[in-house]
Design a protein around this motif. Structure first.
Motif, PDB file in Angstrom:
ATOM      1  N   TYR A  44     -12.132   1.623  -1.253  1.00 42.51           N
ATOM      2  CA  TYR A  44     -11.845   2.841  -0.322  1.00 42.51           C
ATOM      3  C   TYR A  44     -13.060   3.367   0.065  1.00 42.51           C
ATOM      4  O   TYR A  44     -14.112   2.929  -0.275  1.00 42.51           O
ATOM      5  N   LEU A  45     -12.943   4.049   1.270  1.00 40.51           N
ATOM      6  CA  LEU A  45     -14.102   4.451   2.169  1.00 40.51           C
ATOM      7  C   LEU A  45     -13.509   5.734   2.948  1.00 40.51           C
ATOM      8  O   LEU A  45     -12.466   5.928   3.229  1.00 40.51           O
ATOM      9  N   THR A  46     -14.454   6.779   2.333  1.00 41.73           N
ATOM     10  CA  THR A  46     -14.195   8.333   2.806  1.00 41.73           C
ATOM     11  C   THR A  46     -14.508   8.502   4.380  1.00 41.73           C
ATOM     12  O   THR A  46     -15.534   7.855   4.567  1.00 41.73           O
ATOM     13  N   THR A  47     -14.064   9.577   4.963  1.00 38.61           N
ATOM     14  CA  THR A  47     -14.616  10.193   5.882  1.00 38.61           C
ATOM     15  C   THR A  47     -15.249  11.329   5.753  1.00 38.61           C
ATOM     16  O   THR A  47     -15.473  12.171   6.853  1.00 38.61           O
ATOM     17  N   ILE A  48     -15.551  11.708   4.569  1.00 35.96           N
ATOM     18  CA  ILE A  48     -16.159  13.068   4.279  1.00 35.96           C
ATOM     19  C   ILE A  48     -17.548  13.302   5.126  1.00 35.96           C
ATOM     20  O   ILE A  48     -18.107  12.646   5.403  1.00 35.96           O
ATOM     21  N   GLY A  49     -17.176  14.638   5.921  1.00 34.58           N
ATOM     22  CA  GLY A  49     -18.330  15.210   6.776  1.00 34.58           C
ATOM     23  C   GLY A  49     -17.855  14.685   8.174  1.00 34.58           C
ATOM     24  O   GLY A  49     -18.511  15.469   9.066  1.00 34.58           O
ATOM     25  N   GLU A  50     -16.937  13.930   8.441  1.00 35.11           N
ATOM     26  CA  GLU A  50     -16.649  13.451   9.913  1.00 35.11           C
ATOM     27  C   GLU A  50     -15.226  13.859  10.078  1.00 35.11           C
ATOM     28  O   GLU A  50     -14.698  13.222  10.805  1.00 35.11           O
ATOM     29  N   GLU A  51     -14.801  14.721   9.443  1.00 37.81           N
ATOM     30  CA  GLU A  51     -13.402  15.435   9.544  1.00 37.81           C
ATOM     31  C   GLU A  51     -13.049  15.761  11.136  1.00 37.81           C
ATOM     32  O   GLU A  51     -12.072  15.634  11.545  1.00 37.81           O
ATOM     33  N   ALA A  52     -14.211  16.410  11.456  1.00 34.37           N
ATOM     34  CA  ALA A  52     -14.060  17.080  12.808  1.00 34.37           C
ATOM     35  C   ALA A  52     -13.822  16.152  13.744  1.00 34.37           C
ATOM     36  O   ALA A  52     -12.986  15.924  14.886  1.00 34.37           O
ATOM     37  N   ILE A  53     -14.950  15.078  13.611  1.00 37.83           N
ATOM     38  CA  ILE A  53     -14.869  13.934  14.550  1.00 37.83           C
ATOM     39  C   ILE A  53     -13.358  13.256  14.869  1.00 37.83           C
ATOM     40  O   ILE A  53     -12.937  12.920  15.623  1.00 37.83           O
ATOM     41  N   ASN A  54     -12.814  12.957  13.485  1.00 35.69           N
ATOM     42  CA  ASN A  54     -11.736  12.213  13.370  1.00 35.69           C
ATOM     43  C   ASN A  54     -10.429  12.994  14.234  1.00 35.69           C
ATOM     44  O   ASN A  54      -9.725  12.506  15.037  1.00 35.69           O
ATOM     45  N   ILE A  55     -10.244  14.352  13.761  1.00 39.63           N
ATOM     46  CA  ILE A  55      -9.226  14.910  13.750  1.00 39.63           C
ATOM     47  C   ILE A  55      -9.117  15.684  15.322  1.00 39.63           C
ATOM     48  O   ILE A  55      -8.398  15.468  16.272  1.00 39.63           O
ATOM     49  N   ALA A  56     -10.411  16.218  15.824  1.00 40.81           N
ATOM     50  CA  ALA A  56     -10.554  16.952  17.113  1.00 40.81           C
ATOM     51  C   ALA A  56     -10.538  15.775  18.182  1.00 40.81           C
ATOM     52  O   ALA A  56     -10.074  16.231  19.198  1.00 40.81           O
ATOM     53  N   SER A  57     -11.351  14.799  18.047  1.00 40.71           N
ATOM     54  CA  SER A  57     -11.142  13.630  19.139  1.00 40.71           C
ATOM     55  C   SER A  57      -9.721  13.260  19.283  1.00 40.71           C
ATOM     56  O   SER A  57      -9.283  12.992  20.384  1.00 40.71           O
ATOM     57  N   ALA A  58      -9.064  12.963  18.117  1.00 42.57           N
ATOM     58  CA  ALA A  58      -7.739  12.446  18.182  1.00 42.57           C
ATOM     59  C   ALA A  58      -6.736  13.414  18.949  1.00 42.57           C
ATOM     60  O   ALA A  58      -5.929  13.228  19.888  1.00 42.57           O
ATOM     61  N   ALA A  59      -7.170  14.973  18.725  1.00 42.23           N
ATOM     62  CA  ALA A  59      -6.266  15.987  19.312  1.00 42.23           C
ATOM     63  C   ALA A  59      -6.349  15.882  20.778  1.00 42.23           C
ATOM     64  O   ALA A  59      -5.479  16.409  21.520  1.00 42.23           O
ATOM     65  N   ALA A  60      -7.889  15.333  21.243  1.00 39.16           N
ATOM     66  CA  ALA A  60      -8.083  15.543  22.776  1.00 39.16           C
ATOM     67  C   ALA A  60      -7.393  14.497  23.515  1.00 39.16           C
ATOM     68  O   ALA A  60      -7.484  14.218  24.854  1.00 39.16           O
ATOM     69  N   PRO A  90      -9.388   7.223   9.882  1.00 36.91           N
ATOM     70  CA  PRO A  90      -8.214   7.151   9.744  1.00 36.91           C
ATOM     71  C   PRO A  90      -7.540   8.417  10.005  1.00 36.91           C
ATOM     72  O   PRO A  90      -6.125   8.545  10.144  1.00 36.91           O
ATOM     73  N   GLY A  91      -8.415   9.395  10.471  1.00 38.75           N
ATOM     74  CA  GLY A  91      -7.949  10.739  10.910  1.00 38.75           C
ATOM     75  C   GLY A  91      -7.237  10.531  12.112  1.00 38.75           C
ATOM     76  O   GLY A  91      -6.197  11.605  12.473  1.00 38.75           O
ATOM     77  N   VAL A  92      -7.585   9.732  13.296  1.00 40.50           N
ATOM     78  CA  VAL A  92      -7.020   9.516  14.471  1.00 40.50           C
ATOM     79  C   VAL A  92      -5.501   9.217  14.008  1.00 40.50           C
ATOM     80  O   VAL A  92      -4.476   9.425  14.878  1.00 40.50           O
ATOM     81  N   LEU A  93      -5.292   8.071  13.117  1.00 35.88           N
ATOM     82  CA  LEU A  93      -4.110   7.508  13.081  1.00 35.88           C
ATOM     83  C   LEU A  93      -3.181   8.618  12.162  1.00 35.88           C
ATOM     84  O   LEU A  93      -2.084   8.704  12.528  1.00 35.88           O
ATOM     85  N   LEU A  94      -3.898   9.386  11.161  1.00 37.11           N
ATOM     86  CA  LEU A  94      -2.789  10.702  10.658  1.00 37.11           C
ATOM     87  C   LEU A  94      -2.511  11.391  11.818  1.00 37.11           C
ATOM     88  O   LEU A  94      -1.455  11.909  11.570  1.00 37.11           O
ATOM     89  N   TRP A  95      -3.233  11.984  12.591  1.00 42.54           N
ATOM     90  CA  TRP A  95      -2.957  12.487  13.602  1.00 42.54           C
ATOM     91  C   TRP A  95      -1.781  12.265  14.426  1.00 42.54           C
ATOM     92  O   TRP A  95      -0.864  13.017  15.045  1.00 42.54           O
ATOM     93  N   ARG A  96      -1.748  11.033  14.552  1.00 46.03           N
ATOM     94  CA  ARG A  96      -0.767  10.369  15.548  1.00 46.03           C
ATOM     95  C   ARG A  96       0.443   9.914  14.814  1.00 46.03           C
ATOM     96  O   ARG A  96       1.559   9.709  15.405  1.00 46.03           O
ATOM     97  N   ALA A  99     -15.957  21.815  19.918  1.00 48.26           N
ATOM     98  CA  ALA A  99     -16.914  21.111  20.868  1.00 48.26           C
ATOM     99  C   ALA A  99     -16.521  19.380  20.896  1.00 48.26           C
ATOM    100  O   ALA A  99     -16.582  19.158  22.050  1.00 48.26           O
ATOM    101  N   VAL A 100     -16.156  18.762  19.811  1.00 51.61           N
ATOM    102  CA  VAL A 100     -15.526  17.393  19.836  1.00 51.61           C
ATOM    103  C   VAL A 100     -14.185  17.333  20.719  1.00 51.61           C
ATOM    104  O   VAL A 100     -14.305  16.452  21.702  1.00 51.61           O
TER     105      VAL A 100
END
Lengths: 487, 364
Positions: free
Chosen positions: A174-190, A204-210, A348-349
């Motif tokens: 497994y591989l985590t995104t800890i510390g990069e949650e904002a990058i994952n989700i906020a970029s996906a949201a935009a 993976p947060g981008v995929l989660l968002w979708r 900001a992201v």
């Protein structure tokens, strides 16, 4: 050396396609009737080519290759070009080199390797979760903000539970995104859902968002028969056609040129969409990064290069990775508009990616975003990052610079969130994940036929033969093979 | 759920069993077939043996350098542990994440008369450096009329299956490089072999690609002499004598092949097992001599069967021993698919696949 060549002679040679000579004039020229001021000539060095009496075939070919094509310059033909050069250059003290006019200077000045001042980092939320006065931020509705926050929390809980599942030996990696949650989700949201994602492996947060479900994540980790990747890749190598998320590969940065080619397709099809490719600071060292940026600039395609500069490529710190001012400055070298953003600031992201997308599509241009952050987890479950970086440092980033906490302060201040909702959400996600893991574990592995499918569109004869032989072998030596895959 | 958990774990436990056998078979406490002869010294594992070789290389030549991704802190497989501390960060260092850069840089360093020991973190990631290896390193001497060479270059790369590496942490890409005149390709089977062959590779005046069986880094343990020693390149070794069939392999696959030999012996078939060690240029004579004795040949490797190095061995031996062969040459190899995650046990050239092929060949 041609120390006594006249300007006339030089231009005669130019007209006879000895073009390259024009790019530099003899350093020790004794021209008296020069069209060039002498102080200018003095600064220009002589290439070895000036020794040649005849232009080489290779160079005249080179000339045609450059000027016979679509490259724009003000002259419409070579003779125009020379005329222009003769008349304009001395007046304007500049020369129309391939690629455009360049002014001359008598100063022997080297450009600095890096600027004294680093490029600023765009931020909207300060560390207390307050919007910085006058910040260029987009209005975000309550609905969007809450959705972003809940997804960030879901990603956090997902990382915790899946990481634990690996530690228990239930999944192999497994591989985590800890510390990069904002990058994952906020970029996906935009982004828009029709924008294509070319991920590295920490998004993976981008995929989660979708809308990729927790069950779908779990199925991939277990490589069961419902995994879209049919159990062929290691855990965390997600991919989903439905979500325009191109399947992850373990190789680093190889996806960058793909995003450029895909963006060219969007340009040609006149689609109202762009591609985005994510990569880390390590990935920015690869040949594919440089090729990708250069292609994108030349082809003028709508692609967003999103660099997650988290400071660490496994154990390699940024100081061993690159010099100069990080990634953002490279955009300028390739002719790509660029921005540096605080990767731990979701607002900001979001704003940066939203504007980058608009710019990319409206202007048909690549955009480079460098998000500064910190890999607050280990590289992966195969890594122990305390071997190469101080625990205090990790803790400081994890706690004091936590992007999820910062965003929570903001939505709380807005009155959109509460402790109670937080705990309900976390508890609900934990339950869903626990259920998803159990369900994924129960499902059998993909059938053995899936080992042979998709190597090509249809399996060729050699694979049919090998499949038959394997099936005979499985019958004969059933105990050699796992029983949880349908034969 | 418990049942299914067990099912899943079965894959893991099977791998463990396999690895466990590997450890035994390469340990001097076992039958000793895979262990090198005359082993004296401490019992160490394969990555420690590599570490010792690198230590000696740095110590014995002040113009030797070791570099690659994450090499500074000891490497992701711990092979360079302690070297930066002892020899300094100018001689043992991290590089930016760029394999083409690592190899290109190493060629330039080697061309100036240094020993450049470059690490590619996984053999799966060697392909961005393919141009530098194939068009530059391999041809540096030839194209310059021997004005220049990069013979001081050694590229180390962990290769092969580990049980859960899937597409990009499992590949055996040796055949690509065996198609390139000017390179040497070396693969050790055990700690003692690894140390001696790596030192030979580093000191060989030609560019060498040294593939390390990463599945054995921790599991293979044997006594390894503590000092400086080398083992000859391009010399194969008969590691088990037999009279009915010749088996040829290299690296980690030899362990599986040896198990098949042991099982075949129980059924009255006497197998001769050869470790090729150097795949390019390879020792045809040793294989030929063995096949002239046994009349049968089986080759086994993890890489896909089509275009694998087994094909080259097969063709060469058929050329040399056609009239002596009593059965078609058998190849038991990886399948012609990418290396799959959950299907790894199906993909692998297992002991029983080899044993079946031994019997079919002998009874042809």
């Amino acid at each position: 050396m041609a120390t006594s060549k006249s300007t006339k002679f030089i231009f005669r040679n130019l007209k006879s396609t000895k073009f390259l000579i024009s790019r530099s004039i003899n350093h020790k020229s004794s021209l008296t009737n020069s069209l060039f001021p002498r102080h200018l000539l003095h600064t220009i060095s002589l290439p070895p080519l000036l020794n040649q009496t005849k232009p080489s075939v290779a160079y005249s070919g080179w000339f045609q290759a450059v000027y016979g094509g679509r490259r724009s310059h003000t002259a419409t033909s070579f003779s125009d070009y020379v005329d222009q050069l003769c008349t304009e250059a001395p007046l304007q003290q500049e020369l129309n080199f391939p690629g455009g006019k360049v002014k001359f200077t008598p100063k022997r000045i080297f450009t600095p390797g890096s600027n004294e001042e680093r490029i600023n980092c765009y931020r909207v939320l300060n560390e207390n979760g307050e919007v910085i006065v006058d910040s260029d931020s987009l209005k975000i509705s309550k609905e969007l903000a809450v959705k972003m926050y809940t997804n960030m929390v879901t990603l956090q809980v997902m990382d915790t539970i899946f990481y634990e599942a690996q530690r228990q030996g239930r999944v192999s990696f497994y591989l985590t995104t800890i510390g990069e949650e904002a990058i994952n989700i906020a970029s996906a949201a935009a982004l828009s859902d029709n924008d294509f994602i070319f991920p590295q492996y920490r998004e993976p947060g981008v995929l989660l968002w979708r809308g990729f479900t927790l069950q779908e994540f779990a199925n991939q980790l277990f490589g069961n028969k419902y995994d879209q990747g049919k159990g062929r890749q290691m855990p965390i190598h997600y991919g989903s056609k439905k979500h325009n998320y191109v399947t992850v590969s373990s190789t680093v940065a190889t996806q960058i040129p793909h995003a450029v080619g895909a963006a060219y397709s969007m340009k040609m099809q006149k689609q109202d969409s762009c591609t985005i490719t994510y990569f880390g600071d390590g990935g920015s060292s690869t040949g594919d990064f440089h090729a990708g940026l250069n292609f994108a600039a030349v082809m003028e395609v709508p692609v967003i290069f999103f660099c997650r500069n988290n400071g660490w490529a496994i154990s390699t710190p940024i100081s061993d990775q690159l010099r100069g001012d990080g990634i953002v400055v490279r955009g300028n070298a390739y002719g790509i508009p660029s921005i540096r953003v605080d990767g731990n600031d979701a607002l900001a992201v979001y704003s940066a990616v939203y504007e980058a997308r608009k710019l990319a599509i409206e202007k048909q241009t690549p955009v480079l975003i460098e998000a500064l952050t910190y890999r607050a987890g280990h590289h992966s479950t195969s890594d122990d990052s305390t071997k190469y970086r101080p625990v205090d440092e990790i803790e400081w980033w994890r706690e004091d610079q936590n992007p999820v906490k910062r965003f929570r302060k903001w939505i709380e201040n807005e009155g959109w969130w509460s402790d109670q909702v937080e705990s309900e959400h976390r508890s609900s996600i934990r339950k869903q994940l626990s259920h998803a893991i159990q369900a994924a574990e129960r499902v059998e592995k993909p059938p053995v036929a899936d080992m042979f499918n998709d190597v090509y569109d249809v399996p060729p004869k050699n694979l049919n033969e090998q499949e038959l032989l394997l099936r005979e072998n499985i019958k004969k030596h059933a105990r050699d093979y796992p029983s949880n895959a349908a034969v | 759920m418990a049942t299914n958990l067990n099912k899943f774990k079965r894959i893991g436990s099977m791998m463990f069993t396999c690895n466990h056998l590997r450890r035994l078979s390469s340990s001097p406490a076992s039958s000793g077939v895979l262990a090198s002869a005359d082993a004296q010294g401490k019992s160490i594992n394969l990555y420690t043996a590599i570490n010792q070789a690198l230590h000696i290389a740095l110590d014995s030549d002040p113009r030797s350098y070791i570099f690659g991704e994450d090499v500074g802190f000891g490497g992701v497989f711990r092979c360079t542990t302690g070297l930066a501390d002892q020899f300094g960060k100018h001689r043992v260092f991290n590089t930016p994440l760029c394999e083409q850069g690592i190899v290109g840089f190493a060629i330039g360093l080697a061309a100036m008369g240094n020993r450049a020991i470059a690490e590619i973190q996984f053999a799966d990631y060697i392909f961005p450096a393919f141009d530098q290896i194939v068009n530059e390193a391999a041809k540096f001497r030839y194209r310059s009329g021997n004005e220049f060479n990069c013979g001081g270059l050694t590229i180390r790369a962990p290769y092969g299956a580990v049980g859960h590496g899937a597409l990009y942490h499992s590949q055996s890409p040796e055949a690509f490089f065996c198609h390139v005149p000017g390179l040497k390709v070396v693969i050790p089977r055990s700690p003692k072999e690894a140390k001696g062959l790596l030192l030979s590779s580093i000191r060989d005046p030609n560019p060498v690609i040294f593939f390390e069986p990463k599945g054995l880094y921790r599991l293979a343990v044997e006594e390894v002499p503590e000092g400086d020693y080398t083992l000859p390149l391009s010399e194969a070794e008969v590691i088990r004598e037999g009279s009915d069939i010749t088996l040829v392999g290299w690296g980690a696959q030899l362990t599986t092949m040896e198990q098949a030999c042991v099982d075949a012996e129980k059924e009255g078939i006497s197998c001769e097992l050869i470790d090729l060690k150097t795949l390019l240029p390879w020792d045809k004579e040793t294989v030929e001599a063995s096949v002239r004795k046994t009349g049968r040949l089986l080759i086994s490797h993890e890489a896909p069967v089509t275009g694998g190095f087994g094909a080259e061995i097969s063709a060469s031996i058929v050329e040399r021993c056609f009239l002596r062969l009593e059965a078609p040459v058998a190849r038991v190899c990886g399948l012609d698919t990418p290396f799959p995650h959950v299907f790894e046990p199906f993909y692998m050239p297992t002991k029983n696949k080899i044993l079946d092929a031994i019997k079919e060949t002998v009874n042809f």
